[in-house]
Enzyme design. Structure first.
Site, PDB file in Angstrom:
ATOM      1  CB  SER A  86      -8.090   0.341   5.680  1.00  0.00           C
ATOM      2  OG  SER A  86      -8.827   2.043   6.102  1.00  0.00           O
ATOM      3  CB  SER A 124      -7.681   3.810   2.405  1.00  0.00           C
ATOM      4  OG  SER A 124      -7.048   3.111   4.081  1.00  0.00           O
ATOM      5  CE  LYS A 146      -4.007   2.022   2.687  1.00  0.00           C
ATOM      6  NZ  LYS A 146      -4.679   1.737   3.916  1.00  0.00           N
TER       7      LYS A 146
END
Length: 465
Positions: free
Chosen positions: A169, A145, A70
């Site tokens: 997330s 996210s 990420k």
């Protein structure tokens, strides 16, 4: 050489791999090819085209495993944009300790994954780098996210990845893409080299298609080599919450939830109704106040350390997403009307301590191995409208609050939570089953996951590398 994933790749590096690493080298090359074929998903912000040349020569528990990281977790030599324009050109000089542990174990970093801007949302409908699309239906979101990692894992571009989880997330995108995601006990993995929101709630979390890969990743990231094996279903006692986690549910999710309960009961799992009011009441407001207070403090310190030329105001001035900009202007920047005072923050930390105690008491009182419930109350929403809200059981609802409703409590408490596939709904979209465990019981939770994964079915069991 690394390039943004949206650019034409040009000539590839063709350095020969050592004979003993040839199959791993070729596997990474295949993953790079899949990444280009799946570029329409928007999973990568930066794809490292030299990843194959960096394939480790020696053996390791993750030897040859391709991973996506990420874009808020530092990878040396690759931009760490956090999905926002102001950090587009920030390139860390060293790996986050968690990334270094993966590399030392033989994993190959394929690139940096797209995400919801500054990790402040659950749609990954990124306005600066493009939206992340769900492989099951590219018109739908991939959750957030950590949506980019989930999409890349689900599409078989990479075998696994690292996301971060503050309020859901990792687990939300895992659920809506039909993959597996672990939020460990807070503090289990090293958290340095990660763009922060909340030290109280933030944690790195591994994502993969199978729980067995999460077991491997958790062992490497934590240094905990406690053996993990699937448990006999009849030895498992799960709490089935009433209220908060199960009401209301989208019809498609409700059908899969009821089917999962029947399958678990038929396999011999002991299912116990549990009242969860003691640790869910006021959880959303408590958790959000903690995040908003700590984000102001911790993001400021992070920028001062890594980007001293960029303060919070300069960061906010370039935010692309109106939802994220609204959070900064309303609750984080100097003079914001919704600034959280220190007194409110301290009161919320005290309420969190009471929630943790109530959570532990619930497990003890019922002799539970875990709590089970749908990870998200609904399946993936349409990208075109998801940021404007949603309808759940005939009522208008806030998208963010709805999708983190079930993942929130463990996040505030700091307990581990695991999302595994719960099957495909009648609308063709994946659903997720979450199991939460006692604080610190991460390896026990993974053992539950190995068992329940086989009972509830796994739509992506044969997909990918």
């Amino acid at each position: 050489m690394s390039e943004p994933a949206t650019k034409e790749s040009g000539t590839r590096t063709g350095r020969a791999a050592p004979a003993g690493a040839r199959s791993r080298y070729e596997s990474v090359q295949m993953s790079l090819e899949r990444a280009e074929e799946a570029a329409y998903l928007g999973g990568f912000i930066t794809l490292d085209h030299d990843a194959a040349a960096k394939t480790p020569d020696g053996p390791g528990p993750l030897s040859g495993m391709t991973v996506a990281i990420k874009d808020n977790i530092h990878v040396a030599g690759l931009p760490n944009t956090v999905g926002t324009p102001a950090l587009r050109d920030f390139v860390p000089v060293s790996d986050a300790p968690a990334v270094r542990r993966l590399r030392d174990a033989g994993a190959v970093v394929l690139g940096k994954a797209n995400m919801h801007e500054l990790a402040l949302g659950i749609t990954s409908n990124n306005q600066a780098f493009g939206p992340v699309r769900n492989p099951s239906d590219p018109s739908r979101f991939a959750g957030g996210s950590s949506g980019g990692v989930a999409a890349l894992v689900a599409a078989g571009v990479v075998r696994a990845g690292l996301g971060t989880d503050t309020g859901g997330s990792v687990r939300v995108p895992a659920a809506v893409t039909g993959t597996c995601g672990l939020r460990p006990t807070v503090g289990r993995y090293p958290g340095e080299g990660v763009t922060p929101l909340s030290g109280t709630r933030d944690t790195i979390g591994p994502m993969a298609r199978r729980v067995a890969d999460l077991v491997l990743l958790d062992g490497v990231l934590s240094g905990d080599d406690t053996p993990v094996a699937a448990r006999p279903p009849r030895s498992i006692r799960l709490g089935v919450p009433t209220g908060h986690f199960t009401e209301p549910l989208e019809d498609e999710v409700a059908v899969r939830w009821e089917a999962s309960l029947r399958a678990l009961a038929a396999a011999g799992v002991d299912l116990v109704p549990v009242d969860v009011t003691s640790f869910t009441e006021g959880e959303f407001e408590t958790g959000m106040a903690i995040v908003l207070y700590e984000a102001r403090v911790e993001l400021s310190a992070y920028l001062a350390k890594y980007r001293p030329q960029t303060d919070l105001a300069a960061l906010a001035a370039l935010i692309a997403g109106p939802d994220v900009r609204g959070v900064f202007e309303g609750c984080i920047l100097d003079g914001a009307p919704g600034l959280i005072s220190e007194d409110v923050y301290r009161a919320c930390l005290a309420r969190r301590r009471r929630m943790r105690a109530a959570y532990a008491d619930t497990f003890a009182a019922h002799g539970l191995d875990g709590l089970a419930f749908p990870t998200t109350p609904a399946t993936a929403l349409d990208l075109a409208t998801c940021d404007q809200g949603m309808v759940l059981c005939g009522e208008t609802a806030d998208t963010f609050a709805t999708f983190i409703r079930n993942t929130g409590p463990a996040s505030v408490i700091g307990a581990p939570g695991l999302s595994i596939p719960m099957g495909v709904a009648t609308n063709g979209l994946p659903t997720g089953l979450e199991i939460d465990a006692r604080v610190g019981a991460d390896r026990d939770l993974l053992a539950l996951g190995l068992t329940l994964e086989g009972i509830c079915g796994h739509p992506l069991a044969t997909a990918g590398p």
